[in-house]
Enzyme design. Structure first.
Site, short mmCIF file in Angstrom:
data_model
loop_
_atom_site.label_atom_id
_atom_site.label_comp_id
_atom_site.label_asym_id
_atom_site.label_seq_id
_atom_site.Cartn_x
_atom_site.Cartn_y
_atom_site.Cartn_z
CB ALA A 270 -0.90 0.01 1.23
CD GLU A 306 0.89 2.34 3.60
OE1 GLU A 306 1.51 3.42 3.49
OE2 GLU A 306 1.45 1.23 3.52
#
Ligand code: BES
Ligand code: ZN
Length: 899
Positions: A270, A306
């Site tokens: 990600a 993230e």
């Protein structure tokens, strides 16, 4: 070092010491995209000014695979040249701001590298970290140039109804010819690696939240229309992340809108683009029918990771890519802490810690001992993509964890606060971070030892901590002697001593009790655990009033990323396994016993056999049947060290011998604990309605392990009951964890029922690509019994569902075989290595980043016994001989072959 890219273009080595500030600053960027898969037009209008701190020089903008149509300075034509991919402008104004307009086109549909702007399932995505933005437009593609971005997207309205970029949507509307547009303004300055756009047919789950400060935020998770039923867990994880960062570190969400978008074509897991995170579908999509407990836990961790980058990475970013661990090590530490803090029970925290350490020791320790060894802050690289490593990430996180250990949990939070007070909005170095944590805790051991502590950033290699004890019953004193050393690594011969925080305790050798620790020469009250901060090459400490011969419990909680050597007797380890109050060392004692037995059997003459003794078997039985230990912990203790970890302990590695011995050990555990496995399965197989919480996940994991052992025992005895029950469970399971564990038990034990089960699984899930990845990975990672896996893998490559261009699918077959199945990959006939070389070369032509990861499967070839070593070397040489190899793969294989 010069590496030849082709006959005449050497690939450059980038050195940390060569850093210089940019010659220009870019203040604003307006990007206007006309999106078209075959030919996308990009109009880039920037305002720039010279950096007054740097001598006047030409502007050199990075570019890669761009078609340049026009360059204007303040609206007028200008002279320019193209030099090694860079756009060079010599005659720019000497004073003040100027406008630079660059018009280029690129071909997203042909972008198989998945860096820059690409197409996946008819939608557009971008990936810019580390150096992908230069594939979108000419730019100063370096993290210390931070600009304000405005982005206009124009595209066909029916094909691309959703148009997203960073920040806030400020305008949108219809255009001629069925097209439409959207304009996004990012309120935060950012380096270009955090730019993102997404365009396509997507739907979203959304949730409004209010922060502690009373601000409203919109959270969105975008997926393909059929995937809405798999977005709840990602959204919950995102909300938990927002709450956690505010509660633990006082860091709030600084955006009105925070979006996650899933794509099935993604090189990595990600990406933290500001306000528009792009995720591999594997780390977003989950429901109980398609995702396992491990998938659910990974999603929580990656969503957290993230999201946490929004502060550690985005608000404060890296000055240059050598500082990558500044954001990655710190953010891995933060996501580990997040997952631990979400655990309801303390035992679940310990389980998470053990899992994280297992990753470090099976992946990072070998990296640190091999040809790609590099410090947490590297000194040079050829291809930055090759340095997104377990050293930067996992060892980097351990370095941050040691800082927290040295300043305490609240001291560390203070350090973070000072770090943001000093550096918010800028691009900094690992030194700046360490300095802030130390300065916020001036009386701490970290502050006193900061310069020496920072050797963790500059010296590669895993330190070895050799420990011995002396107990004097007459004086009731126990002395612990420590000697540290660190092996040479490429480019670093001699190492200076590290600061090693050693958390330790003493356990009574006969009573098993936790002995109170009274340090000689210290007035502090006795405690159960002591933090010894080692700084010298050799040191000793003595404890007083030690009333009984003790067994030392060293490096509790794995307080430093080192290898502990201690000459434990089996009896001592059994004592720790049964009594250590530190769950990490309790697990570690069991692993040491198993490892020792494995190594003895590997070294012994004659056919591979298991030699687990009665005491070990009975200790395992006690753990398995323990009334209070939880299931997840039991599952970890009852899982033998991996073949990779065992190999790491040996100077010369015969992978087939290791595989055969470990399998024999598993069979012995299966047979001698058969009644206990049966009990464990029965006691843990029913778990009520599915919830992916740590407690019930642990129960499913233990039931899965039990079923595996039961099928293994059945294999030897020919019994049909347990394979039959496994098949039944496979058919009836109401969740993917139980279903997949049952399928795995059949496949790994090679039972005849595996064939119909695999067929049934495929037809049930043929439209679920993430589940098909599991189907491929299970077969490619299957326990080898006489060499059947490689032919099966070759067949899988011909399967209509295989697609080498999709990284998840390539990983599920090729990596599962080459990187995760040593017993099948290392074949005496060299066919595994030939396959590896073929696949590295095939992938390199499509996606060098993915190819270079695969190339690393042969990193440790020099440790291999013959005939493996010679064959592996030949395969490496064959890859290296390819003239037009990417820099990515060339760097990996050149290092592997270097002496
Ligand atoms: N910044 C990275 C993603 C990235 C890595 C982009 C390399 C380009 C090149 C992101 O924050 C990250 O670290 N992702 C990890 C997962 C994470 C949970 C450790 C990944 O993608 O593996
Ligand atoms: Zn990251």
């Amino acid at each position: 070092m010069l590496l030849l890219r082709d006959a005449n273009t050497p690939a450059a080595v980038i050195r940390r010491e060569d850093y210089s500030a940019p010659a220009f600053w870019i203040d604003t960027v307006h990007l206007c995209f006309d999106l078209d898969p075959a030919k996308t037009r990009v109009l880039n209008t920037m305002t720039l000014r010279r950096n007054p701190d740097v001598p006047a020089q030409a502007l050199r903008l990075d570019g890669d695979e761009l078609n340049l149509a026009r360059v204007l300075v303040n609206g007028a034509g200008t002279s320019f040249k193209l030099d090694a991919g860079q756009l060079v402008l010599e005659n720019l104004p000497l004073e003040g701001r100027f406008e630079l307009e660059i018009f280029t086109t690129c071909a997203p549909a042909k972008n198989t590298k998945l860096m820059g702007l690409y197409v996946s399932n008819d939608s557009f995505f971008t990936q810019c970290e580390a150096e992908g933005f230069r594939r979108i437009t000419y730019f100063l593609d370096r993290p210390d140039v931070m600009a304000s971005f405005t982005v206009t997207l124009r595209a066909d309205k029916t094909k691309y109804p959703v148009l997203l970029s960073n920040g806030n949507l400020t305008d949108s509307g219809a255009l001629d010819d069925g097209r439409h547009f959207a304009t996004w303004v990012d309120p935060h300055k950012k380096p270009c690696y955090l730019f993102a756009l997404v365009a396509g047919q997507l739907v979203c789950r959304e949730q409004r939240i209010t922060s502690r400060a009373g601000k409203d935020h919109l959270l969105q998770v975008y997926v393909r229309p059929g995937d809405m039923d798999k977005t709840e867990h990602a959204m919950t994880s995102l909300i938990n992340s927002v709450i956690w960062d505010e509660a633990r570190f006082g860091l709030p969400l600084d955006l009105e809108r925070f979006m996650i978008v899933a794509t099935s074509d993604f090189n990595m897991g990600a990406m933290e683009n500001k306000g528009l995170n792009v995720f591999n579908t594997k780390y977003v999509l989950a429901n109980q029918a398609t995702a396992t407990d491990v998938d659910f836990a990974n999603i929580e961790g990656v969503v957290g990771h993230e999201y946490f980058h929004n502060w550690t990475g985005n608000r404060i970013t890296c000055r240059d890519w050598f500082q990558l661990s500044l954001k990655e090590g710190l953010t891995v530490f933060r996501d580990q802490e997040f997952s631990m803090d979400l655990c309801a029970e303390p035992s679940a925290r310990a389980v998470k810690r053990i899992e994280d350490v297992r990753v470090l020791r099976t992946a990072q320790f070998p990296e640190d001992a091999g040809p790609m060894a590099h410090p947490v802050r590297p000194d040079s690289y050829i291809e930055i993509n090759n340095f997104y490593t377990v050293t930067i990430y996992e060892k980097g996180a351990e370095v941050v964890r040691m800082m927290q250990t040295l300043v305490g949990r609240s001291g560390f939070a203070k350090g973070m606060t000072l770090y943001f007070a000093r550096h918010d909005g800028s691009a900094v170095t690992c030194d700046d971070f360490a300095q802030a944590v130390a300065d916020a805790n001036p009386d701490s051991a970290l502050a006193k030892l900061l310069q020496q502590f920072k050797r963790w950033y500059s010296q590669a290699g895993t330190p070895r901590l050799t420990t011995s004890t002396h107990y004097d019953a007459a004086t009731q004193t126990c002395t612990l002697n420590f000697v540290q050393s660190c092996p040479a690594t490429p480019g670093q011969e001699a190492k200076e001593p590290f600061v090693i925080p050693v958390s330790l305790g003493l356990v009574g050798a006969s009573s098993g009790a936790a002995l109170p620790l009274q340090l000689q020469g210290s007035s502090a009250a006795a405690s159960d655990s002591h933090l010894f901060v080692m700084t010298q090459a050799a040191e000793s400490i003595t404890f007083e009033n030690v009333t009984e011969e003790p067994v030392p419990s060293i490096l509790r909680g794995f307080s430093a990323p080192v290898i502990v050597d201690f000459d434990y007797t089996d009896a001592q380890l059994l004592k720790l396994l049964a009594n250590d109050p530190d769950p990490f060392n309790r697990w570690e004692a069991g692993q040491r016993l198993a490892l020792r037995s494995a190594i003895q059997s590997i070294m012994a003459a004659g056919p591979a056999a298991s030699s687990l003794d009665a005491a070990f078997i009975s200790a395992m039985r006690s753990v398995l049947r323990h009334p209070t230990l939880d299931a997840a912990f039991k599952e970890l203790v009852l899982t033998l060290p991996s073949e990779t970890y065992i190999a790491e302990q040996l100077d010369v590695v015969d992978p087939q011998r290791i595989h055969a011995v470990r399998e024999a050990m598993r069979e012995q555990l299966a047979n001698e604990l058969a009644a206990d496995w049966q009990w464990a399965f029965e006691a843990h197989c029913q778990n009520g309605g599915y919830r992916p919480d740590t407690l019930s996940s642990g129960r499913r994991a233990l039931a899965g392990l039990a079923l595996n052992y039961l099928c293994l025992a059945a294999r030897a005895s020919g019994d049909a009951v347990w394979p039959g029950r496994a098949y039944q469970r496979f058919k009836d399971a109401d969740n993917m964890t139980d279903r997949f564990n049952a399928l795995s038990a059949l496949v790994h034990t090679g039972h005849a029922l595996a064939t119909p089960a695999l067929a049934r699984f495929h037809s049930l899930f043929k439209s679920e690509e993430l589940v098909l990845d599991k189907w491929f990975a299970l077969q490619a990672g299957c326990t080898d019994r006489g060499g059947q896996v490689l032919p099966a893998v070759r067949q899988l490559l011909k399967h209509p569902d295989f697609n080498i261009r999709n990284p998840n699918r390539a990983r599920s077959v090729i990596f599962s075989y080459c990187s995760a199945n040593p017993g099948a990959f290392h074949r005496a006939d060299a066919a595994g290595y030939v396959f590896w070389a073929d696949q590295v070369l095939a992938l390199d032509a499509i996606n060098p980043q993915v190819a270079a990861r695969l190339a690393r499967a042969l990193d440790r070839w020099k440790k291999l016994a013959e005939p493996y070593q010679h064959a592996a070397c030949e395969a490496l040489k064959r890859v290296a001989a390819k003239p037009d190899l990417s820099n990515d793969v060339r760097e990996v294989v050149s290092r592997a072959l270097a002496d």
